[in-house]
Design a protein around this motif. Structure first.
Motif, PDB file in Angstrom:
ATOM      1  N   MET A   1      41.734  50.023 -43.157  1.00  0.00           N
ATOM      2  CA  MET A   1      42.694  49.348 -44.016  1.00  0.00           C
ATOM      3  C   MET A   1      43.402  48.213 -43.266  1.00  0.00           C
ATOM      4  O   MET A   1      43.613  47.152 -43.825  1.00  0.00           O
ATOM      5  CB  MET A   1      43.695  50.387 -44.536  1.00  0.00           C
ATOM      6  CG  MET A   1      44.687  49.842 -45.501  1.00  0.00           C
ATOM      7  SD  MET A   1      43.846  49.336 -47.001  1.00  0.00           S
ATOM      8  CE  MET A   1      45.198  48.832 -47.969  1.00  0.00           C
ATOM      9  N   ASP A   2      43.768  48.464 -42.005  1.00  0.00           N
ATOM     10  CA  ASP A   2      44.430  47.435 -41.211  1.00  0.00           C
ATOM     11  C   ASP A   2      43.513  46.248 -40.973  1.00  0.00           C
ATOM     12  O   ASP A   2      43.968  45.101 -40.974  1.00  0.00           O
ATOM     13  CB  ASP A   2      44.895  48.004 -39.865  1.00  0.00           C
ATOM     14  CG  ASP A   2      46.085  48.949 -40.045  1.00  0.00           C
ATOM     15  OD1 ASP A   2      46.787  48.815 -41.066  1.00  0.00           O
ATOM     16  OD2 ASP A   2      46.295  49.792 -39.165  1.00  0.00           O
ATOM     17  N   ASN A   3      42.211  46.524 -40.758  1.00  0.00           N
ATOM     18  CA  ASN A   3      41.259  45.433 -40.544  1.00  0.00           C
ATOM     19  C   ASN A   3      41.109  44.575 -41.795  1.00  0.00           C
ATOM     20  O   ASN A   3      41.022  43.356 -41.704  1.00  0.00           O
ATOM     21  CB  ASN A   3      39.892  45.984 -40.135  1.00  0.00           C
ATOM     22  CG  ASN A   3      39.912  46.570 -38.737  1.00  0.00           C
ATOM     23  OD1 ASN A   3      40.774  46.239 -37.933  1.00  0.00           O
ATOM     24  ND2 ASN A   3      38.964  47.455 -38.470  1.00  0.00           N
ATOM     25  N   LEU A   4      41.085  45.214 -42.946  1.00  0.00           N
ATOM     26  CA  LEU A   4      40.967  44.485 -44.210  1.00  0.00           C
ATOM     27  C   LEU A   4      42.192  43.600 -44.439  1.00  0.00           C
ATOM     28  O   LEU A   4      42.054  42.444 -44.851  1.00  0.00           O
ATOM     29  CB  LEU A   4      40.791  45.466 -45.369  1.00  0.00           C
ATOM     30  CG  LEU A   4      40.570  44.839 -46.744  1.00  0.00           C
ATOM     31  CD1 LEU A   4      39.304  43.993 -46.742  1.00  0.00           C
ATOM     32  CD2 LEU A   4      40.502  45.924 -47.791  1.00  0.00           C
ATOM     33  N   LEU A   5      43.351  44.101 -44.141  1.00  0.00           N
ATOM     34  CA  LEU A   5      44.584  43.330 -44.278  1.00  0.00           C
ATOM     35  C   LEU A   5      44.598  42.144 -43.312  1.00  0.00           C
ATOM     36  O   LEU A   5      44.996  41.037 -43.686  1.00  0.00           O
ATOM     37  CB  LEU A   5      45.796  44.230 -44.035  1.00  0.00           C
ATOM     38  CG  LEU A   5      47.158  43.632 -44.362  1.00  0.00           C
ATOM     39  CD1 LEU A   5      47.209  43.214 -45.819  1.00  0.00           C
ATOM     40  CD2 LEU A   5      48.252  44.628 -44.048  1.00  0.00           C
ATOM     41  N   ALA A   6      44.134  42.361 -42.088  1.00  0.00           N
ATOM     42  CA  ALA A   6      44.072  41.289 -41.098  1.00  0.00           C
ATOM     43  C   ALA A   6      43.079  40.206 -41.535  1.00  0.00           C
ATOM     44  O   ALA A   6      43.369  39.009 -41.416  1.00  0.00           O
ATOM     45  CB  ALA A   6      43.679  41.840 -39.735  1.00  0.00           C
ATOM     46  N   ILE A   7      41.931  40.592 -42.062  1.00  0.00           N
ATOM     47  CA  ILE A   7      40.935  39.637 -42.542  1.00  0.00           C
ATOM     48  C   ILE A   7      41.488  38.845 -43.723  1.00  0.00           C
ATOM     49  O   ILE A   7      41.338  37.618 -43.789  1.00  0.00           O
ATOM     50  CB  ILE A   7      39.616  40.349 -42.916  1.00  0.00           C
ATOM     51  CG1 ILE A   7      38.938  40.875 -41.657  1.00  0.00           C
ATOM     52  CG2 ILE A   7      38.687  39.422 -43.696  1.00  0.00           C
ATOM     53  CD1 ILE A   7      37.760  41.774 -41.922  1.00  0.00           C
ATOM     54  N   LEU A   8      42.152  39.526 -44.633  1.00  0.00           N
ATOM     55  CA  LEU A   8      42.758  38.863 -45.785  1.00  0.00           C
ATOM     56  C   LEU A   8      43.817  37.856 -45.340  1.00  0.00           C
ATOM     57  O   LEU A   8      43.885  36.743 -45.867  1.00  0.00           O
ATOM     58  CB  LEU A   8      43.378  39.900 -46.728  1.00  0.00           C
ATOM     59  CG  LEU A   8      43.994  39.351 -48.009  1.00  0.00           C
ATOM     60  CD1 LEU A   8      42.943  38.643 -48.850  1.00  0.00           C
ATOM     61  CD2 LEU A   8      44.652  40.463 -48.790  1.00  0.00           C
ATOM     62  N   LEU A   9      44.607  38.200 -44.362  1.00  0.00           N
ATOM     63  CA  LEU A   9      45.628  37.304 -43.837  1.00  0.00           C
ATOM     64  C   LEU A   9      45.006  36.066 -43.193  1.00  0.00           C
ATOM     65  O   LEU A   9      45.464  34.946 -43.417  1.00  0.00           O
ATOM     66  CB  LEU A   9      46.518  38.042 -42.829  1.00  0.00           C
ATOM     67  CG  LEU A   9      47.686  37.248 -42.268  1.00  0.00           C
ATOM     68  CD1 LEU A   9      48.649  36.850 -43.371  1.00  0.00           C
ATOM     69  CD2 LEU A   9      48.389  38.043 -41.194  1.00  0.00           C
ATOM     70  N   VAL A  10      43.945  36.250 -42.433  1.00  0.00           N
ATOM     71  CA  VAL A  10      43.250  35.118 -41.795  1.00  0.00           C
ATOM     72  C   VAL A  10      42.640  34.202 -42.857  1.00  0.00           C
ATOM     73  O   VAL A  10      42.731  32.974 -42.752  1.00  0.00           O
ATOM     74  CB  VAL A  10      42.182  35.623 -40.799  1.00  0.00           C
ATOM     75  CG1 VAL A  10      41.265  34.500 -40.362  1.00  0.00           C
ATOM     76  CG2 VAL A  10      42.844  36.277 -39.603  1.00  0.00           C
ATOM     77  N   VAL A  11      42.040  34.781 -43.881  1.00  0.00           N
ATOM     78  CA  VAL A  11      41.453  33.983 -44.967  1.00  0.00           C
ATOM     79  C   VAL A  11      42.547  33.208 -45.707  1.00  0.00           C
ATOM     80  O   VAL A  11      42.384  32.028 -46.014  1.00  0.00           O
ATOM     81  CB  VAL A  11      40.648  34.884 -45.936  1.00  0.00           C
ATOM     82  CG1 VAL A  11      40.295  34.142 -47.217  1.00  0.00           C
ATOM     83  CG2 VAL A  11      39.405  35.408 -45.254  1.00  0.00           C
ATOM     84  N   LEU A  12      43.668  33.844 -45.970  1.00  0.00           N
ATOM     85  CA  LEU A  12      44.777  33.191 -46.649  1.00  0.00           C
ATOM     86  C   LEU A  12      45.341  32.033 -45.826  1.00  0.00           C
ATOM     87  O   LEU A  12      45.595  30.954 -46.354  1.00  0.00           O
ATOM     88  CB  LEU A  12      45.884  34.206 -46.960  1.00  0.00           C
ATOM     89  CG  LEU A  12      47.068  33.689 -47.761  1.00  0.00           C
ATOM     90  CD1 LEU A  12      46.611  33.240 -49.144  1.00  0.00           C
ATOM     91  CD2 LEU A  12      48.134  34.761 -47.869  1.00  0.00           C
ATOM     92  N   ILE A  13      45.509  32.229 -44.540  1.00  0.00           N
ATOM     93  CA  ILE A  13      45.992  31.166 -43.660  1.00  0.00           C
ATOM     94  C   ILE A  13      44.984  30.019 -43.605  1.00  0.00           C
ATOM     95  O   ILE A  13      45.366  28.848 -43.653  1.00  0.00           O
ATOM     96  CB  ILE A  13      46.294  31.707 -42.250  1.00  0.00           C
ATOM     97  CG1 ILE A  13      47.534  32.608 -42.295  1.00  0.00           C
ATOM     98  CG2 ILE A  13      46.487  30.583 -41.247  1.00  0.00           C
ATOM     99  CD1 ILE A  13      47.794  33.379 -41.020  1.00  0.00           C
ATOM    100  N   GLY A  14      43.695  30.323 -43.540  1.00  0.00           N
ATOM    101  CA  GLY A  14      42.649  29.288 -43.542  1.00  0.00           C
ATOM    102  C   GLY A  14      42.651  28.492 -44.834  1.00  0.00           C
ATOM    103  O   GLY A  14      42.550  27.259 -44.814  1.00  0.00           O
ATOM    104  N   TRP A  15      42.779  29.188 -45.971  1.00  0.00           N
ATOM    105  CA  TRP A  15      42.837  28.488 -47.257  1.00  0.00           C
ATOM    106  C   TRP A  15      44.049  27.565 -47.314  1.00  0.00           C
ATOM    107  O   TRP A  15      43.940  26.413 -47.739  1.00  0.00           O
ATOM    108  CB  TRP A  15      42.909  29.503 -48.398  1.00  0.00           C
ATOM    109  CG  TRP A  15      43.254  28.822 -49.696  1.00  0.00           C
ATOM    110  CD1 TRP A  15      42.401  28.183 -50.545  1.00  0.00           C
ATOM    111  CD2 TRP A  15      44.559  28.651 -50.246  1.00  0.00           C
ATOM    112  NE1 TRP A  15      43.092  27.639 -51.593  1.00  0.00           N
ATOM    113  CE2 TRP A  15      44.425  27.918 -51.434  1.00  0.00           C
ATOM    114  CE3 TRP A  15      45.827  29.062 -49.847  1.00  0.00           C
ATOM    115  CZ2 TRP A  15      45.508  27.576 -52.234  1.00  0.00           C
ATOM    116  CZ3 TRP A  15      46.910  28.732 -50.647  1.00  0.00           C
ATOM    117  CH2 TRP A  15      46.742  27.998 -51.814  1.00  0.00           C
TER     118      TRP A  15
END
Length: 104
Positions: free
Chosen positions: A1-15
């Motif tokens: 779950m923590d990895n998914l949240l971290a990936i989502l955060l990185v994608v959001l920052i990139g967007w």
């Protein structure tokens, strides 16, 4: 779950980063064209982000960015104008100059 949240955060920052670059590129183009129409010189060929926020209208939620730019009327002196982008569309542009009346 923590990895998914971290990936989502990185994608959001990139967007957000790519969206901001694109909006700034469009704003610079609009500003350059408006300066040519007003017959003023855009100084430093740059604009600066002054404010970032969210705007809710009938079309939905969009990022609203306010940019400031400097220009010169006669090559000397510096005046400031602003440009407001809502999403990728121009919302407002002001040079703070009186409107020119064209002779017919």
């Amino acid at each position: 779950m923590d990895n998914l949240l971290a990936i989502l955060l990185v994608v959001l920052i990139g967007w957000f980063w790519l969206d901001s670059l694109r909006a700034r590129e469009i704003a610079v183009g609009i500003c350059q064209a408006a300066c040519r129409r007003q017959e003023v010189q855009l100084l430093d060929q740059a604009i600066a982000l002054r404010r970032l926020g969210l705007s809710w209208r009938a079309e939905g939620l969009k990022l609203r960015r306010v940019y400031r730019f400097d220009f010169s009327e006669e090559g000397t002196g510096r005046r400031s104008g602003y440009l407001v982008m809502r999403g990728m569309a121009l919302e407002d542009l002001s040079f703070g100059l009186p409107t020119r009346i064209e002779d017919a």
